[in-house]
Design a protein around this motif. Structure first.
Motif, PDB file in Angstrom:
ATOM      1  N   ILE A  20      -1.221  -9.004  20.047  1.00  0.00           N
ATOM      2  CA  ILE A  20      -0.611  -8.638  21.319  1.00  0.00           C
ATOM      3  C   ILE A  20      -1.490  -9.147  22.448  1.00  0.00           C
ATOM      4  CG2 ILE A  20       0.054  -6.705  22.794  1.00  0.00           C
ATOM      5  CD1 ILE A  20       0.418  -5.072  20.222  1.00  0.00           C
ATOM      6  N   SER A  21      -0.859  -9.771  23.444  1.00  0.00           N
ATOM      7  CA  SER A  21      -1.555 -10.195  24.656  1.00  0.00           C
ATOM      8  C   SER A  21      -1.015  -9.355  25.802  1.00  0.00           C
ATOM      9  CB  SER A  21      -1.294 -11.673  24.953  1.00  0.00           C
ATOM     10  OG  SER A  21      -1.808 -12.481  23.935  1.00  0.00           O
ATOM     11  N   TYR A  22      -1.906  -8.840  26.624  1.00  0.00           N
ATOM     12  CA  TYR A  22      -1.478  -8.036  27.765  1.00  0.00           C
ATOM     13  C   TYR A  22      -2.517  -8.123  28.872  1.00  0.00           C
ATOM     14  CZ  TYR A  22      -4.808  -4.549  26.081  1.00  0.00           C
ATOM     15  OH  TYR A  22      -5.952  -3.906  25.683  1.00  0.00           O
ATOM     16  N   GLN A  23      -2.073  -7.794  30.074  1.00  0.00           N
ATOM     17  CA  GLN A  23      -2.959  -7.796  31.225  1.00  0.00           C
ATOM     18  C   GLN A  23      -3.315  -6.351  31.561  1.00  0.00           C
ATOM     19  OE1 GLN A  23      -1.225  -9.703  34.642  1.00  0.00           O
ATOM     20  NE2 GLN A  23      -3.208 -10.286  35.445  1.00  0.00           N
ATOM     21  N   ASP A  24      -4.605  -6.046  31.640  1.00  0.00           N
ATOM     22  CA  ASP A  24      -5.020  -4.675  31.939  1.00  0.00           C
ATOM     23  C   ASP A  24      -4.929  -4.403  33.439  1.00  0.00           C
ATOM     24  OD1 ASP A  24      -7.362  -5.619  33.157  1.00  0.00           O
ATOM     25  OD2 ASP A  24      -8.639  -5.134  31.442  1.00  0.00           O
ATOM     26  N   LYS A  25      -5.245  -3.177  33.842  1.00  0.00           N
ATOM     27  CA  LYS A  25      -5.091  -2.766  35.242  1.00  0.00           C
ATOM     28  C   LYS A  25      -5.984  -3.562  36.192  1.00  0.00           C
ATOM     29  CE  LYS A  25      -8.440   0.935  35.077  1.00  0.00           C
ATOM     30  NZ  LYS A  25      -8.800   2.245  35.508  1.00  0.00           N
ATOM     31  N   ASP A  26      -7.032  -4.183  35.669  1.00  0.00           N
ATOM     32  CA  ASP A  26      -7.931  -4.996  36.493  1.00  0.00           C
ATOM     33  C   ASP A  26      -7.527  -6.473  36.525  1.00  0.00           C
ATOM     34  OD1 ASP A  26      -9.605  -2.791  37.106  1.00  0.00           O
ATOM     35  OD2 ASP A  26     -10.564  -2.996  35.146  1.00  0.00           O
ATOM     36  N   GLY A  27      -6.405  -6.790  35.885  1.00  0.00           N
ATOM     37  CA  GLY A  27      -5.919  -8.167  35.880  1.00  0.00           C
ATOM     38  C   GLY A  27      -6.526  -9.049  34.814  1.00  0.00           C
ATOM     39  N   VAL A  28      -7.283  -8.464  33.889  1.00  0.00           N
ATOM     40  CA  VAL A  28      -7.923  -9.225  32.814  1.00  0.00           C
ATOM     41  C   VAL A  28      -6.972  -9.291  31.616  1.00  0.00           C
ATOM     42  CG1 VAL A  28      -9.876  -9.302  31.221  1.00  0.00           C
ATOM     43  CG2 VAL A  28     -10.212  -8.501  33.570  1.00  0.00           C
ATOM     44  N   TRP A  29      -6.773 -10.503  31.097  1.00  0.00           N
ATOM     45  CA  TRP A  29      -5.923 -10.665  29.920  1.00  0.00           C
ATOM     46  C   TRP A  29      -6.699 -10.273  28.665  1.00  0.00           C
ATOM     47  CZ3 TRP A  29      -0.869 -11.175  29.530  1.00  0.00           C
ATOM     48  CH2 TRP A  29      -0.167 -11.523  30.690  1.00  0.00           C
ATOM     49  N   ARG A  30      -6.065  -9.501  27.821  1.00  0.00           N
ATOM     50  CA  ARG A  30      -6.659  -9.021  26.563  1.00  0.00           C
ATOM     51  C   ARG A  30      -5.783  -9.432  25.392  1.00  0.00           C
ATOM     52  NH1 ARG A  30     -11.519  -6.689  28.052  1.00  0.00           N
ATOM     53  NH2 ARG A  30     -11.260  -5.568  29.994  1.00  0.00           N
ATOM     54  N   ARG A  31      -6.396  -9.573  24.221  1.00  0.00           N
ATOM     55  CA  ARG A  31      -5.675  -9.844  22.974  1.00  0.00           C
ATOM     56  C   ARG A  31      -6.147  -8.831  21.943  1.00  0.00           C
ATOM     57  NH1 ARG A  31      -3.525 -15.204  21.931  1.00  0.00           N
ATOM     58  NH2 ARG A  31      -4.010 -14.761  19.760  1.00  0.00           N
ATOM     59  N   GLU A  32      -5.196  -8.223  21.251  1.00  0.00           N
ATOM     60  CA  GLU A  32      -5.517  -7.247  20.208  1.00  0.00           C
ATOM     61  C   GLU A  32      -4.608  -7.464  19.009  1.00  0.00           C
ATOM     62  OE1 GLU A  32      -5.190  -3.246  21.619  1.00  0.00           O
ATOM     63  OE2 GLU A  32      -6.684  -3.518  23.179  1.00  0.00           O
ATOM     64  N   TYR A  33      -5.131  -7.139  17.847  1.00  0.00           N
ATOM     65  CA  TYR A  33      -4.326  -7.143  16.623  1.00  0.00           C
ATOM     66  C   TYR A  33      -3.683  -5.779  16.478  1.00  0.00           C
ATOM     67  CZ  TYR A  33      -3.025  -7.052  11.727  1.00  0.00           C
ATOM     68  OH  TYR A  33      -2.321  -6.933  10.565  1.00  0.00           O
ATOM     69  N   ASP A  34      -2.411  -5.758  16.153  1.00  0.00           N
ATOM     70  CA  ASP A  34      -1.680  -4.507  15.940  1.00  0.00           C
ATOM     71  C   ASP A  34      -0.989  -4.599  14.586  1.00  0.00           C
ATOM     72  OD1 ASP A  34       0.544  -2.646  15.829  1.00  0.00           O
ATOM     73  OD2 ASP A  34       0.209  -2.298  17.950  1.00  0.00           O
ATOM     74  N   ASP A  35      -1.245  -3.627  13.724  1.00  0.00           N
ATOM     75  CA  ASP A  35      -0.621  -3.679  12.398  1.00  0.00           C
ATOM     76  C   ASP A  35       0.809  -3.146  12.393  1.00  0.00           C
ATOM     77  OD1 ASP A  35      -0.827  -0.910  12.424  1.00  0.00           O
ATOM     78  OD2 ASP A  35      -2.245  -0.793  10.771  1.00  0.00           O
ATOM     79  N   GLY A  36       1.291  -2.653  13.541  1.00  0.00           N
ATOM     80  CA  GLY A  36       2.683  -2.235  13.671  1.00  0.00           C
ATOM     81  C   GLY A  36       2.978  -0.818  13.238  1.00  0.00           C
ATOM     82  N   SER A  37       1.963  -0.073  12.790  1.00  0.00           N
ATOM     83  CA  SER A  37       2.245   1.270  12.266  1.00  0.00           C
ATOM     84  C   SER A  37       1.826   2.405  13.189  1.00  0.00           C
ATOM     85  CB  SER A  37       1.543   1.452  10.916  1.00  0.00           C
ATOM     86  OG  SER A  37       0.144   1.439  11.103  1.00  0.00           O
ATOM     87  N   ASP A  38       1.028   2.136  14.186  1.00  0.00           N
ATOM     88  CA  ASP A  38       0.516   3.191  15.068  1.00  0.00           C
ATOM     89  C   ASP A  38       1.472   3.385  16.240  1.00  0.00           C
ATOM     90  OD1 ASP A  38      -1.088   5.082  16.243  1.00  0.00           O
ATOM     91  OD2 ASP A  38      -2.384   3.614  17.204  1.00  0.00           O
ATOM     92  N   ARG A  39       2.395   4.308  16.105  1.00  0.00           N
ATOM     93  CA  ARG A  39       3.422   4.536  17.112  1.00  0.00           C
ATOM     94  C   ARG A  39       3.079   5.765  17.956  1.00  0.00           C
ATOM     95  NH1 ARG A  39       4.464   0.252  17.937  1.00  0.00           N
ATOM     96  NH2 ARG A  39       6.058   1.011  19.319  1.00  0.00           N
ATOM     97  N   PRO A  40       3.276   5.686  19.264  1.00  0.00           N
ATOM     98  CA  PRO A  40       3.007   6.844  20.121  1.00  0.00           C
ATOM     99  C   PRO A  40       4.106   7.893  19.991  1.00  0.00           C
ATOM    100  CG  PRO A  40       3.895   5.058  21.418  1.00  0.00           C
ATOM    101  CD  PRO A  40       3.696   4.530  20.021  1.00  0.00           C
ATOM    102  N   GLU A  41       3.799   9.087  20.437  1.00  0.00           N
ATOM    103  CA  GLU A  41       4.775  10.178  20.471  1.00  0.00           C
ATOM    104  C   GLU A  41       5.260  10.305  21.914  1.00  0.00           C
ATOM    105  OE1 GLU A  41       4.820  15.010  20.238  1.00  0.00           O
ATOM    106  OE2 GLU A  41       3.216  13.946  19.226  1.00  0.00           O
TER     107      GLU A  41
END
Length: 86
Positions: free
Chosen positions: A52-73
């Motif tokens: 996953i690529s996303y921009q944080d609140k400070d405008g910095v682009w981040r990349r993270e691996y997500d295994d697809g199983s950690d879902r929020p409530e």
């Protein structure tokens, strides 16, 4: 992890927000409520593993691996009914 969506008046109509981020404005409360219910339901669907690529609140682009199983409530708070008589 719990996330809270709130249905609120916004930009001449109704919207839902997560933290300080608003959705588009909808003409009616009912449309905003239906939209947030769809978004909240989609939060429950497990996905495929991906990067996953996303921009944080400070405008910095981040990349993270997500295994697809950690879902929020998700929780939906409807400001129209907060404090309304029961």
């Amino acid at each position: 992890m719990k996330i809270v969506y709130e249905v609120v008046r916004h930009d001449g109509g109704w919207a839902y927000r997560l933290g300080d981020v608003y959705s588009e404005a909808f003409p009616t409360h009912a449309e905003a409520l239906e939209a947030v219910r769809i978004v909240a339901a989609e939060q429950q669907v497990a996905g495929e593993a991906s990067v996953i690529s996303y921009q944080d609140k400070d405008g910095v682009w981040r990349r993270e691996y997500d295994d697809g199983s950690d879902r929020p409530e998700p929780e939906i708070v409807d400001s129209q009914w907060v404090g309304a008589p029961q």
